[in-house]
Design a protein around this motif. Structure first.
Motif, PDB file in Angstrom:
ATOM      1  N   ASP A  87       0.802  -1.225   0.000  1.00  0.00           N
ATOM      2  CA  ASP A  87       0.000   0.000   0.000  1.00  0.00           C
ATOM      3  C   ASP A  87       0.838   1.281   0.000  1.00  0.00           C
ATOM      4  O   ASP A  87       0.346   2.336  -0.386  1.00  0.00           O
ATOM      5  N   HIS A  88       2.068   1.177   0.480  1.00  0.00           N
ATOM      6  CA  HIS A  88       2.934   2.358   0.623  1.00  0.00           C
ATOM      7  C   HIS A  88       4.315   2.092   0.033  1.00  0.00           C
ATOM      8  O   HIS A  88       5.328   2.521   0.582  1.00  0.00           O
ATOM      9  N   ARG A  89       4.353   1.386  -1.072  1.00  0.00           N
ATOM     10  CA  ARG A  89       5.617   0.964  -1.672  1.00  0.00           C
ATOM     11  C   ARG A  89       6.529   2.147  -1.976  1.00  0.00           C
ATOM     12  O   ARG A  89       7.706   2.145  -1.621  1.00  0.00           O
ATOM     13  N   GLY A  90       6.005   3.152  -2.649  1.00  0.00           N
ATOM     14  CA  GLY A  90       6.819   4.305  -3.018  1.00  0.00           C
ATOM     15  C   GLY A  90       7.425   4.992  -1.812  1.00  0.00           C
ATOM     16  O   GLY A  90       8.603   5.350  -1.811  1.00  0.00           O
ATOM     17  N   ARG A  91       6.616   5.164  -0.787  1.00  0.00           N
ATOM     18  CA  ARG A  91       7.117   5.797   0.440  1.00  0.00           C
ATOM     19  C   ARG A  91       8.193   4.936   1.078  1.00  0.00           C
ATOM     20  O   ARG A  91       9.223   5.442   1.521  1.00  0.00           O
ATOM     21  N   THR A  92       7.979   3.617   1.109  1.00  0.00           N
ATOM     22  CA  THR A  92       8.953   2.713   1.715  1.00  0.00           C
ATOM     23  C   THR A  92      10.265   2.731   0.942  1.00  0.00           C
ATOM     24  O   THR A  92      11.347   2.765   1.536  1.00  0.00           O
ATOM     25  N   VAL A  93      10.189   2.746  -0.380  1.00  0.00           N
ATOM     26  CA  VAL A  93      11.402   2.847  -1.201  1.00  0.00           C
ATOM     27  C   VAL A  93      12.128   4.156  -0.883  1.00  0.00           C
ATOM     28  O   VAL A  93      13.351   4.171  -0.697  1.00  0.00           O
ATOM     29  N   ALA A  94      11.394   5.253  -0.818  1.00  0.00           N
ATOM     30  CA  ALA A  94      11.999   6.555  -0.532  1.00  0.00           C
ATOM     31  C   ALA A  94      12.665   6.555   0.842  1.00  0.00           C
ATOM     32  O   ALA A  94      13.783   7.076   1.000  1.00  0.00           O
ATOM     33  N   GLU A  95      12.001   5.985   1.831  1.00  0.00           N
ATOM     34  CA  GLU A  95      12.581   5.944   3.177  1.00  0.00           C
ATOM     35  C   GLU A  95      13.855   5.113   3.204  1.00  0.00           C
ATOM     36  O   GLU A  95      14.853   5.511   3.823  1.00  0.00           O
ATOM     37  N   TYR A  96      13.854   3.982   2.525  1.00  0.00           N
ATOM     38  CA  TYR A  96      15.070   3.168   2.474  1.00  0.00           C
ATOM     39  C   TYR A  96      16.169   3.865   1.673  1.00  0.00           C
ATOM     40  O   TYR A  96      17.355   3.735   1.995  1.00  0.00           O
ATOM     41  N   GLU A  97      15.803   4.596   0.660  1.00  0.00           N
ATOM     42  CA  GLU A  97      16.812   5.338  -0.094  1.00  0.00           C
ATOM     43  C   GLU A  97      17.498   6.356   0.819  1.00  0.00           C
ATOM     44  O   GLU A  97      18.727   6.494   0.802  1.00  0.00           O
ATOM     45  N   LEU A  98      16.717   7.043   1.621  1.00  0.00           N
ATOM     46  CA  LEU A  98      17.298   7.997   2.570  1.00  0.00           C
ATOM     47  C   LEU A  98      18.124   7.280   3.639  1.00  0.00           C
ATOM     48  O   LEU A  98      19.211   7.740   4.010  1.00  0.00           O
ATOM     49  N   TYR A  99      17.623   6.180   4.126  1.00  0.00           N
ATOM     50  CA  TYR A  99      18.304   5.379   5.151  1.00  0.00           C
ATOM     51  C   TYR A  99      19.668   4.928   4.641  1.00  0.00           C
ATOM     52  O   TYR A  99      20.683   5.060   5.315  1.00  0.00           O
ATOM     53  N   LEU A 100      19.716   4.413   3.407  1.00  0.00           N
ATOM     54  CA  LEU A 100      20.970   3.945   2.828  1.00  0.00           C
ATOM     55  C   LEU A 100      21.909   5.093   2.466  1.00  0.00           C
ATOM     56  O   LEU A 100      23.131   4.925   2.465  1.00  0.00           O
ATOM     57  N   LEU A 101      21.351   6.254   2.164  1.00  0.00           N
ATOM     58  CA  LEU A 101      22.171   7.413   1.847  1.00  0.00           C
ATOM     59  C   LEU A 101      23.058   7.794   3.029  1.00  0.00           C
ATOM     60  O   LEU A 101      24.135   8.373   2.838  1.00  0.00           O
ATOM     61  N   ALA A 102      22.645   7.447   4.221  1.00  0.00           N
ATOM     62  CA  ALA A 102      23.439   7.748   5.409  1.00  0.00           C
ATOM     63  C   ALA A 102      24.815   7.077   5.352  1.00  0.00           C
ATOM     64  O   ALA A 102      25.765   7.555   5.980  1.00  0.00           O
TER      65      ALA A 102
END
Length: 171
Positions: A87-102
């Motif tokens: 239901d929130h795939r795009g948001r989850t991808v975005a959050e993981y992208e930010l998480y990994l950017l760290a």
């Protein structure tokens, strides 16, 4: 601005984040973004922290819902994870992208660690909490979510539940 930034990351990835793109997404002048945030890293940190706080609230709600009932815990968390990729795939991808950017941008590391520290506190209740089990659980959740995000079709609760149930039994 935070929600707009997350939508930009969701749509265009982190390289698409700029004052202009955030402002366009938020429907505000670009100068407004610069007024509140000194640079893009500051916007990304605020966005990652906001996402962490949202997940922390959700984990707290879930914890209260299944308090003391280990049999309900794995199915409830599995359903939450399935919803994140369904239901929130795009948001989850975005959050993981930010998480990994760290890993590349030190400014984001405290925000990324905030999730780990807060989630550990939500899962590991009391002095008898097994730190290794909590670490294994969080690593499992991250791994399952990443695998689910690259699947051709978003998996359901049945994909997540066996690993979570195993950790509950053996953790």
């Amino acid at each position: 601005m935070i929600d707009a930034t997350l939508r930009v990351v969701e749509r265009d990835g982190v390289p698409g984040v700029s004052h202009r793109n955030i402002a366009r997404e938020a429907g505000i002048p670009p100068a407004s973004v610069a007024y509140y945030f000194d640079g893009i890293d500051e916007v990304l940190v605020a966005t990652l922290l906001d996402s962490c706080e949202t997940l922390i609230l959700e984990m707290g709600r879930l914890r209260d819902e299944v308090a003391g009932d280990d049999a309900r815990w794995a199915p409830a968390v599995a359903e939450m994870l399935a919803s994140m990729v369904r239901d929130h795939r795009g948001r989850t991808v975005a959050e993981y992208e930010l998480y990994l950017l760290a890993a590349r941008r030190p400014a984001l590391r405290p925000a990324a660690r905030r999730w780990i520290e807060a989630a550990s506190g939500r899962v590991g209740t009391g002095e008898d909490a097994d730190e290794g089990a909590v670490t294994a659980l969080l690593a499992t959740i991250d791994g399952l979510l990443l695998q689910a995000l690259i699947a051709d079709e978003p998996p359901g609760r049945e994909y997540f539940e066996p690993a979570l149930a195993y950790l509950v039994r053996h953790g």
